[in-house]
Design a protein around this motif. Structure first.
Motif: not given
Length: 586
Positions: A361-363, A377-379, A388-392, A474-475
């Motif tokens: 899934v993209r935005t 959603c969050f960018f 964590f360095l990367i948000y998911t 982006t998932t």
């Protein structure tokens, strides 16, 4: 109908009459037309207001649509190749949480049950109790005051010391012509104990530096002393006294395992350049040999292949109660820290295949101007995570669970993300841990439940809502079809011998897939255009008509008042002086 007519001032004598006579809005000119009767004027006034009300209702409906549902999920116009996305990250947990060859958990359980004394329980036993949750879920051990851990060695390191080594539950793995356990796999601490992972981002790209205990690493390679190096009494183990460790060359690292006491070589040639991010994708086409590995294609020739092994000495009858027995596997994004709650069992003596179907899934970047709550959603640069360095969404929920457990129990479980200052729960606090986790993972509102005992002080549903763990914009998700067939291995596959054997192949099912994209369904331009169309349909109004109304409301009254004041001042001045003023002004 003469008696309906009335005498009135000319339309141009008042601003309203002047506006009605010259307005471009349909029907307004009949309001002050001297040729119209009062009956006709009333008719036109009623029809005009009916049109305005109908137009306002439809505009309000358009506003609600723009305000509440501006985002839509659609399919991408073009298919995407599986070689443009990462191969799924695979986390594999051994069939046994506790290695019987390293620690006889079954024997200590029998001894404790015979004696009925828990005061002398070892640290290994206390750590194993937290892993063997099913055994103690409804047992009497919850009602017994278990002792605290006696030595300074942390629970995480105790678990490492009694866990099954990767060589004892993975006989072989292959991907992209590489067949080294050292090169492809890394250890990771999960709620099921020590597991191994393939294709997840390395620690320095996953975890925030300085935000977790140094002595309890959550992700680590074999290129170090893997286990704690301490015995059950907290004393350092003298490896050289137990095994002769030879010097090695500079391009390899020697690691001694506290259970096998043999020399291991760890390659340092793995390229750890940042070549991929969830939102940006791969930054270069030349990403071969760099984590995360790309998809190679479809079918078993491009698969991640494993020979899974099991040994009787690594299985505990008391702790490992899952049926059928086998390895636990979960697929996830390379940017997600694994949670084994959704894992599947890969049984022994089976050929198992996982045919993967990616869901991406993209935005659209234009949605950045919307609030995250509206776009849902969050960018990556909009939300900060402590660990964590990367948000998911997965990583955010892991942090939220850790914080909820800390607030509810005053401590956290040994495998949970935590800082150096956060207290790790003792085994005698495990009932609170178990309840906190079970409350958190349920998505229904606890206020709708009926409690037969004391209700918890914290509302897990509200706590999760406050964490606001929306999906990332982006998932990457990896659904799969599980195909398996039984076979008789005879205790040997490709020269690999074990008491229990099985194979696992993970590959993409199709060469291309259609991604989903969040885009703007109803933007500001669409809303303005819709309003203009409705105003034109019902009243014949345009943008200039609105400017015209503003002119007659503000500019025209001011101009007429200025003229009237000028006329009054001219009448108050003598005629000769006025004539002179006019002459000089000309």
């Amino acid at each position: 109908m003469r008696w309906f007519r009335t005498k009135s001032k000319p339309p141009s004598s008042t601003i309203f009459g002047e506006y009605c006579a010259t307005s471009s809005v349909h029907g307004v000119r009949y309001f002050s037309d001297p040729e119209r009767t009062w009956c006709e004027k009333f008719w036109w006034i009623v029809m005009f207001f009916v049109s305005v009300v109908g137009c306002a209702m439809l505009i309000e409906s358009s506003w609600q649509k723009w305000n509440l549902t501006p985002i839509v999920m659609n399919f991408e116009n073009q298919p995407i190749s599986v070689t443009d996305i990462p191969f799924p990250s695979v986390t594999i947990c051994p069939p046994g949480k506790i290695s019987k060859s390293l620690y006889d958990f079954d024997g200590e359980v029998r001894e404790i049950e015979e004696n009925g004394v828990y005061d002398n329980a070892s640290d290994n036993f206390l750590a194993a109790v937290q892993l063997c949750q099913i055994m103690f879920k409804f047992s009497k051990h919850y009602d017994i005051a278990l002792p605290r851990k006696r030595h300074s060695l942390s629970y995480a390191l105790v678990v490492e010391n009694v866990s099954v080594s990767m060589e004892n539950f993975i006989g072989k793995c292959e991907f992209d012509d590489k067949d080294s356990l050292v090169y492809l796999l890394q250890y990771v601490m999960t709620d099921m104990g020590l597991c191994v992972n393939f294709n997840m981002l390395q620690k320095h790209r996953m975890l925030r530096k300085g935000s977790f205990p140094v002595n309890d690493p959550f992700i680590f390679l074999r290129g170090r002393y893997l286990r704690s190096g301490y015995d059950d009494n907290g004393r350092p183990i003298n490896f050289k006294a137990l095994a002769k460790v030879q010097n090695v060359t500079s391009d390899t690292t020697s690691t001694t395992h506290p259970r096998r006491f043999q020399r291991r070589f760890v390659s340092k040639t793995l390229n750890e350049t940042n070549v991929w991010s969830p939102e940006g994708g791969y930054t270069t086409m030349d990403s071969r040999g760099r984590i995360p590995f790309r998809g190679l294609g479809v079918g078993r020739y491009t698969a991640f292949n494993l020979v899974l092994t099991g040994h009787k000495n690594d299985l505990s009858d008391t702790c490992d109660d899952s049926r059928p027995r086998g390895h636990r596997v979960v697929l996830h994004s390379p940017a997600d820290y694994p949670q084994m709650i959704n894992s599947v069992v890969i049984p022994f003596e089976h050929v198992t295949q996982l045919a993967v179907k990616p869901l991406v899934v993209r935005t659209s970047p234009e949605l950045r101007r919307y609030l995250p709550e509206k776009r849902k959603c969050f960018f990556g640069d909009e939300r900060y995570l402590k660990y964590f360095l990367i948000y998911t969404q997965n990583n955010c929920e892991i942090e939220c669970l850790s914080n909820y457990t800390l607030d509810r129990c005053g401590c956290v479980k040994f495998n949970m993300m935590r800082s150096e200052q956060m207290k790790v729960c003792e085994t005698n606090q495990f009932p609170c841990l178990h309840n906190a986790i079970s409350e958190f993972v349920k998505i229904d509102n606890p206020l709708r439940r009926i409690y037969f005992g004391k209700a918890p002080k914290l509302n897990a549903f509200s706590y999760r809502s406050k964490c606001n763990c929306l999906p990332s914009c982006t998932t990457y998700q990896y659904d799969f079809e599980l195909l398996k067939q039984g076979f008789q291995s005879g205790g040997n596959i490709d020269g690999i011998s074990a008491d229990f054997l099985g194979t696992l192949s993970i590959f993409f099912k199709e060469p291309q897939f259609i991604a989903m994209v969040r885009s703007e369904l109803y933007g500001l331009t669409d809303f303005v255009a819709n309003c203009g169309g409705l105003l034109g349909l019902f009243t014949g109004t345009s943008l200039l008509s609105l400017i015209e109304i503003a002119y007659f409301c503000f500019v025209r009254p001011w101009n007429r008042r200025k003229r009237r004041l000028s006329r009054v001042s001219d009448l108050s001045v003598p005629h000769s002086i006025a004539m002179c003023r006019n002459i000089f002004s000309n």
